[in-house]
Design a protein around this motif. Structure first.
Motif, PDB file in Angstrom:
ATOM      1  N   LEU A 203       0.830  -1.210   0.000  1.00  0.00           N
ATOM      2  CA  LEU A 203       0.000   0.000   0.000  1.00  0.00           C
ATOM      3  C   LEU A 203       0.865   1.259   0.000  1.00  0.00           C
ATOM      4  CD1 LEU A 203      -2.703   1.548   0.463  1.00  0.00           C
ATOM      5  CD2 LEU A 203      -2.244   1.330   2.910  1.00  0.00           C
ATOM      6  N   ARG A 204       0.539   2.183  -0.908  1.00  0.00           N
ATOM      7  CA  ARG A 204       1.162   3.518  -0.865  1.00  0.00           C
ATOM      8  C   ARG A 204       0.049   4.471  -0.486  1.00  0.00           C
ATOM      9  NH1 ARG A 204       5.932   3.766  -3.807  1.00  0.00           N
ATOM     10  NH2 ARG A 204       6.194   5.673  -2.633  1.00  0.00           N
ATOM     11  N   ASP A 205      -0.030   4.836   0.782  1.00  0.00           N
ATOM     12  CA  ASP A 205      -1.236   5.554   1.218  1.00  0.00           C
ATOM     13  C   ASP A 205      -1.179   7.056   0.966  1.00  0.00           C
ATOM     14  OD1 ASP A 205       0.559   6.316   3.073  1.00  0.00           O
ATOM     15  OD2 ASP A 205      -0.427   5.357   4.792  1.00  0.00           O
ATOM     16  N   ASN A 206      -0.109   7.514   0.320  1.00  0.00           N
ATOM     17  CA  ASN A 206      -0.049   8.949   0.020  1.00  0.00           C
ATOM     18  C   ASN A 206      -0.312   9.261  -1.462  1.00  0.00           C
ATOM     19  OD1 ASN A 206       2.359   7.554  -0.522  1.00  0.00           O
ATOM     20  ND2 ASN A 206       3.568   9.428  -0.496  1.00  0.00           N
ATOM     21  N   CYS A 449     -11.682   0.978  -6.358  1.00  0.00           N
ATOM     22  CA  CYS A 449     -10.448   1.605  -5.846  1.00  0.00           C
ATOM     23  C   CYS A 449      -9.223   1.162  -6.649  1.00  0.00           C
ATOM     24  CB  CYS A 449     -10.250   1.241  -4.369  1.00  0.00           C
ATOM     25  SG  CYS A 449      -8.651   1.828  -3.737  1.00  0.00           S
ATOM     26  N   LYS A 452      -6.360  -0.524  -4.546  1.00  0.00           N
ATOM     27  CA  LYS A 452      -6.740  -1.894  -4.195  1.00  0.00           C
ATOM     28  C   LYS A 452      -6.559  -2.816  -5.397  1.00  0.00           C
ATOM     29  CE  LYS A 452     -10.627  -4.497  -2.106  1.00  0.00           C
ATOM     30  NZ  LYS A 452     -10.160  -5.744  -2.621  1.00  0.00           N
ATOM     31  N   CYS A 466      -8.454   2.969  -0.765  1.00  0.00           N
ATOM     32  CA  CYS A 466      -7.450   3.975  -0.441  1.00  0.00           C
ATOM     33  C   CYS A 466      -8.100   5.315  -0.076  1.00  0.00           C
ATOM     34  CB  CYS A 466      -6.481   4.161  -1.607  1.00  0.00           C
ATOM     35  SG  CYS A 466      -7.164   5.039  -3.030  1.00  0.00           S
ATOM     36  N   LYS A 468      -8.469   7.759  -1.819  1.00  0.00           N
ATOM     37  CA  LYS A 468      -7.752   8.897  -2.396  1.00  0.00           C
ATOM     38  C   LYS A 468      -7.813   8.906  -3.921  1.00  0.00           C
ATOM     39  CE  LYS A 468      -4.782  10.186   1.328  1.00  0.00           C
ATOM     40  NZ  LYS A 468      -3.598   9.914   2.108  1.00  0.00           N
TER      41      LYS A 468
END
Lengths: 760, 314
Positions: A203-206, A449, A452, A466, A468
């Motif tokens: 996961l890259r949450d930014n 997503c 995902k 996410c 985002k």
């Protein structure tokens, strides 16, 4: 070693306080002499997992990494904290590499980075046997697997080597992008029974991932121009082809945005310079084929824009993965129109030359009285260098031919008792690639997503959205240019005249110009009709285009004489065309450039060596007096390798010409790929450029015009600084000639002239 | 997992006799049923107690353990260029070598390139001095042609004189040949170029039993002679002086035939020399070799047994 002691050492050496738990899990195994595979996202800190143990071992750690920029960055970091380290790669001189090998043999180096391709280097082979080796690291380990998105034959050799290594030697393979299938393949190849395997969350949450749907290429230019001004920091724009890197960057530059093109065709030191500039935030964006970026140690890449989507979701994940490693908000845009899939489709279909070419290589080697070197073999088979390299790798892999080192030279042999060529294997891979491409398109068109989707695809089972990406926030965006913007972009695209990067000081040859690329717009089709379908002389529309190109490029030069390339098979088409050009430009024409002997059409030959042989010594000039001290304009229809023009320049320079420039209707885009595959004019352009990047085209001599240019004029293609500009004007006013200025600034005369014009 | 690096490291233990190395291999793999990796994990105590190695030998093993990664690189270099590494315990290892040289002298590993099936076919060697007489020369040509026609594989040591001549004749007649090198296999570039076509057609196999990088030396040339006698079932001697490589080889061969009672299936033929020739051919016949004339017919039975015995008792 227990964790407390290790972390104390970590603090002493690296100035870091603690390992992440996952890092320690791996490090502990490495210190015990185990083999490990670590899959973790970019920015997690995979490199510490080998850098720390390396400092604890008595001997040297060798890290195989395909990313030269990464090597460079890591080495300078390690040196800054007093860990003796070095790298060996093709960007350094032979002497530098030798010196490093010597130090390595004396156990003076703790960590040595090396490009996998170097394993085949003879000096390396001689040196390694003296090393005191403590650990092997395989970076970007997905390249080991043919089922990965970026299989590289050189990685197969790492596996061969690893298999032979004693079992007590620790080995670590790391990657950020591997599906379970690839991971399994890597583990099996490393000896699956005892390998420690750790997979972290991907996961890259930014990341704010957005897909922008557009209708045309112009829309893509428009969206970027509009969007980039609102984006924070610096970022990358990825294009599908080299030509597009130049197009987008010059478009953005023209519109006041500090962009720069970067691709595998640039010389090593220029690339280094751009990478440095990127790190110092000199540019707003670097426009690149996906050759770049890989491994640049810049944590705050704020945005990535794809003008062409990659072949697979894994490529995609890896390419966007280079951004936002500092964890701050990062913006990811992909410009998408359904037609874009023709380019990746084309790559997949032409990834391999046709079977006949494989058979040709086999039969030549079978009949040869002795083993052949690469050059001899390419010439005998009349193959493009890139095609040959693909064929070679496959044939070696299938055990049909064999690469050997005799003395200092590499040769190829047919293998006694070789199996028959297995084409099913290629077909399986092709089908696999198409499946992956379908997945990529599914990703672009999905409404769930996006993060995902990517994680699921990489077998990193994601349980949450996410929140985002565009789909999480309400769906993808559609972009259409305003009519004004559309006109601006169309004008820009039409006003681009491909430069022929064929300047040669020795021959008084300056860079020529073409009216268009062969294959883009309808120019190629028009030429083809006249030339090969007997539809008469080249039409006036082509004449107009050529005259515009002439005016854009040569208006500062006064030509004294126009000549044309004598025909091979198109009778007097070029002569007629040259007469009309000369008349329109009011330059006297001469018919004295003639052939001494017959030549074959250059397009028959697939590589620059054969092309050069074809025209070598073929021309003469009947009345040399008319050449002395003159500026000569040489006219031809199609520019391909430049071998013909170079040969003519070589002939004419004997008669003391002042300058020779070439003006052609169309320029082909290099000479990569497979001529048996029918290319649609639209993707001929794209195809060639990208294939070259993919095949590590930086060693492809045929295409490295810019590199050659840079050899002659070290400052060519460098942006002019304000100081330079000021100086240029002063010196010019002081009476320095263009030639003197050219020498002073290390740029060619054309560049000086055009800069002077701009500044006046 | 590939065992080649371990095998090579052990096989080229410096200054270890072949017999000692072979016995260690047997002990590790057969008697104790260990892997090489397990062997190299043994500590000094194990090496002393289980393997009965002395201090010097233990330190040799420890030294070579550190060199294992380097042997891995070397093995990788070999395998990538499609040289093949055949250990003594492999079914691909030629039976004749083991039968003739036994545990004392059979090389623990051989390196080959080419058609390795030739190792298992009927093999013969035509040997003789470097400066061969006209008669010896003619004999070599004639006998080689005949042997090739019968389908034999010619084993040649690639030395000047009879050795090279018999190889050339074999190749000219599209015969099958094994070149046994007096040097490491990676140092034979010019030969691989020269015999490229013969190799890819499966007519030639190149073989070396030495460290792949070893340069030519007198010592290796002498050992190479032994391997020729070991590989070939029958030996044809064109010409021999009363000393030197050929003489030593033949005498050694005769001794082994007797010692291991191989008279039935291993024969050493010597060209019967005319009275005015200076060579020691007829002396060899006296010592038990089978004499043949220029027409390639057997002319004389082996000499009286007692005489041979006194010679070999030394």
């Amino acid at each position: 070693m227990d964790r407390n002691i290790a972390e104390k050492k970590l603090n002493d050496i690296f100035g870091l306080h603690a390992f992440y738990d996952e890092q320690w899990q791996v490090i502990e195994k490495i210190l015990q002499g185990k083999r490990c595979l670590l899959i973790h996202r970019t920015g997690f800190g995979k490199s510490l997992c080998y850098q720390f143990p390396a400092t604890q071992f008595e001997g040297m750690t060798v890290i195989f990494s395909p990313l030269i920029a990464l090597m460079r960055d890591q080495v300078s970091y390690l040196r800054s904290i007093n860990i003796p380290s070095a790298c060996i790669n093709c960007e350094q001189t032979h002497e530098e590499n030798e010196d490093i090998l010597k130090q390595a043999a004396e156990n003076k180096i703790k960590i040595l980075y090396i490009a996998p391709e170097r394993q085949e280097n003879i000096t390396w082979i001689e040196a390694v046997r003296q090393f005191k080796l403590s650990m092997i690291v395989i970076d970007e380990a997905h390249c080991i697997s043919v089922w990965g998105h970026d299989f590289r034959p050189a990685f197969k050799r790492i596996i061969d080597l690893v298999k032979l290594m004693p079992k007590h030697l620790p080995i670590l393979a790391v990657t950020a992008t591997a599906t379970e299938r690839v991971a399994l393949d890597i583990r099996t190849q490393l000896g699956s029974d005892k390998i420690f395997y750790l997979r972290g969350s991907l996961l890259r949450d930014n990341f704010y991932i957005k897909v922008i749907k557009v209708d045309s290429e112009e829309d893509k230019f428009g969206f970027i121009l509009n969007q980039i001004q609102h984006l924070p920091g610096t970022g990358f724009i990825y294009t599908g082809t080299r030509v597009d890197t130049e197009r987008y960057s010059s478009f953005l530059k023209r519109n006041g945005i500090n962009a720069i093109a970067y691709n595998a065709g640039l010389a090593g030191d220029l690339r280094k310079e751009i990478e440095e500039g990127l790190k110092k935030n000199v540019y707003k964006c670097v426009v690149s084929t996906n050759a770049l970026g890989m491994g640049i140690d810049k944590k705050d890449i704020r945005f990535i824009i794809h003008t062409q989507f990659p072949q697979t979701p894994i490529h995609y994940y890896q390419e966007i993965g280079r951004a936002g490693r500092d964890g701050e908000d990062t913006f990811i845009y992909t410009l998408y129109r359904a037609e874009d899939k023709s380019l990746p489709e084309h790559f997949i279909n032409t990834a391999r030359p046709n079977a006949k070419k494989y058979e040709k290589v086999i039969s030549i080697l079978k009949q040869s009285p002795e083993p052949l070197g690469e050059r001899a073999l390419i010439k005998k088979c009349n193959l493009k260098q890139n095609s040959f390299r693909v064929i070679k790798a496959d044939l070696i892999e299938q055990g049909i031919i064999n690469e050997v080192t005799y003395g200092k030279s590499k040769k190829y042999e047919y293998q006694f008792n070789a199996p028959a060529l297995n084409l099913t294997r290629f077909e399986d891979l092709r089908k696999h690639r198409f499946k992956e491409l379908e997945k990529m398109i599914e990703f672009l068109e999905c409404d769930s997503c996006r993060m995902k989707y990517l994680r699921d695809y990489l077998d990193d089972k994601a349980d949450s959205k996410c929140n985002k990406c565009d789909n999480c926030l309400g769906g993808s965006t559609i972009w259409r240019n305003s009519p004004e913007l559309d006109i601006l972009i169309k004008e820009f695209l039409e006003g681009e005249y491909p430069s022929l990067h064929n300047a040669n000081k020795e021959y008084c040859l300056i860079n020529g110009v073409a009216a268009s690329y062969y294959g883009s717009s309808n120019v190629g089709a028009l030429i083809h009709k006249c030339k090969y379908e007997n539809k008469g002389y080249f039409p006036d529309s082509l004449l107009e285009k050529v005259l515009s190109a002439y005016r854009a490029c040569f208006q500062n030069i006064k030509f004294d004489l126009a000549i044309f390339v004598p025909p091979t098979e198109s009778k007097d088409l070029v002569r007629n065309f040259a007469e009309r050009v000369a008349k329109a430009l009011d330059i006297p024409i001469s018919y004295n450039l003639q052939k001494k002997r017959d030549t074959k059409p250059q397009k028959v030959f697939q590589n620059s060596w054969n092309k050069k042989d074809n025209v070598d010594g073929a021309f003469e000039f009947k009345n040399p007096e008319e050449l002395e001290g003159r500026n000569i304009l040489l006219i031809d229809d199609i520019y391909d390798s430049g071998a013909t023009i170079k040969e003519i320049a070589k002939t004419l320079v004997r008669y003391k010409i002042n300058l020779l420039a070439s003006l052609v209707i169309a320029k082909t885009v290099g000479s990569v790929g497979d001529s048996d595959n029918v290319l649609s004019p639209d993707n001929l352009l794209k195809h060639t450029a990208e294939t070259t990047d993919k095949k590590q085209g930086n060693d492809n001599k045929e295409l490295n015009y810019i590199e050659k240019q840079r050899e002659k004029h070290p400052n060519a293609y460098k942006p002019w600084s304000d100081v330079d500009d000021k100086r240029l004007v002063e010196l010019h006013k002081a009476g320095m000639s263009v030639a003197q200025l050219s020498e002073f600034f290390n740029r060619n005369k054309g560049a000086i002239r055009s800069r002077l014009k701009k500044l006046s | 997992m590939n065992e080649n690096s371990y095998l090579m490291a052990l096989s080229h233990l410096p200054r270890w006799r072949t017999e000692k190395i072979n016995k260690l291999l047997v002990q590790i793999l057969k008697e104790l049923n260990l892997t090489f990796a397990e062997f190299f994990d043994s500590d000094d105590k194990d090496l002393a107690n289980t393997f009965k190695l002395n201090t010097k030998e233990i330190s040799d093993i420890q030294d070579v353990k550190n060199e294992l990664p380097n042997y891995a690189y070397l093995a990788d270099e070999l395998l990538n260029q499609r040289y093949e590494i055949i250990p003594i315990y492999s079914t691909e290892y030629p039976k004749s070598l083991k039968d003739n040289l036994r545990i004392n002298f059979s090389p623990p590993v051989i390196y080959v390139k080419g058609n390795k099936e030739l190792l298992h076919e009927e093999k013969v060697a035509v040997v003789g001095s470097r400066d061969v007489s006209d008669k010896g020369f003619e004999f070599t040509k004639k006998i080689t042609q005949k042997l090739v026609k019968q389908g034999n594989v010619i084993v040649s040591g690639f030395a000047k004189g009879v050795d090279r001549l018999s190889l050339d004749v074999s190749i000219d007649n599209n015969g099958k040949s094994i070149i046994v090198l007096p040097q490491g296999i990676l140092t034979f570039a010019s030969g691989f170029k020269k015999y490229y076509q013969n190799i890819i057609k499966g007519e030639v196999l190149v073989l070396s039993a030495f460290h792949p990088k070893a340069p030519w030396s007198v010592g290796l040339a002498m050992s190479r002679n032994r391997y020729i006698y070991g590989l070939a079932n029958d030996i044809y001697v064109a010409e021999s002086n009363s000393r030197g490589g050929t003489w030593e080889g033949v005498m050694d061969g005769l001794r082994k035939i007797k010692k291991f009672k191989m008279e039935e299936y291993r024969k050493i033929y010597v060209r019967h020399a005319a009275k005015d020739e200076k060579c020691a051919n007829n002396l060899l016949i006296k010592h038990g070799a089978i004499g043949i004339n220029d027409e390639l017919e057997v002319v004389k039975k082996p000499g009286p047994k007692e005489k041979q015995q006194t010679f070999f008792d030394e």
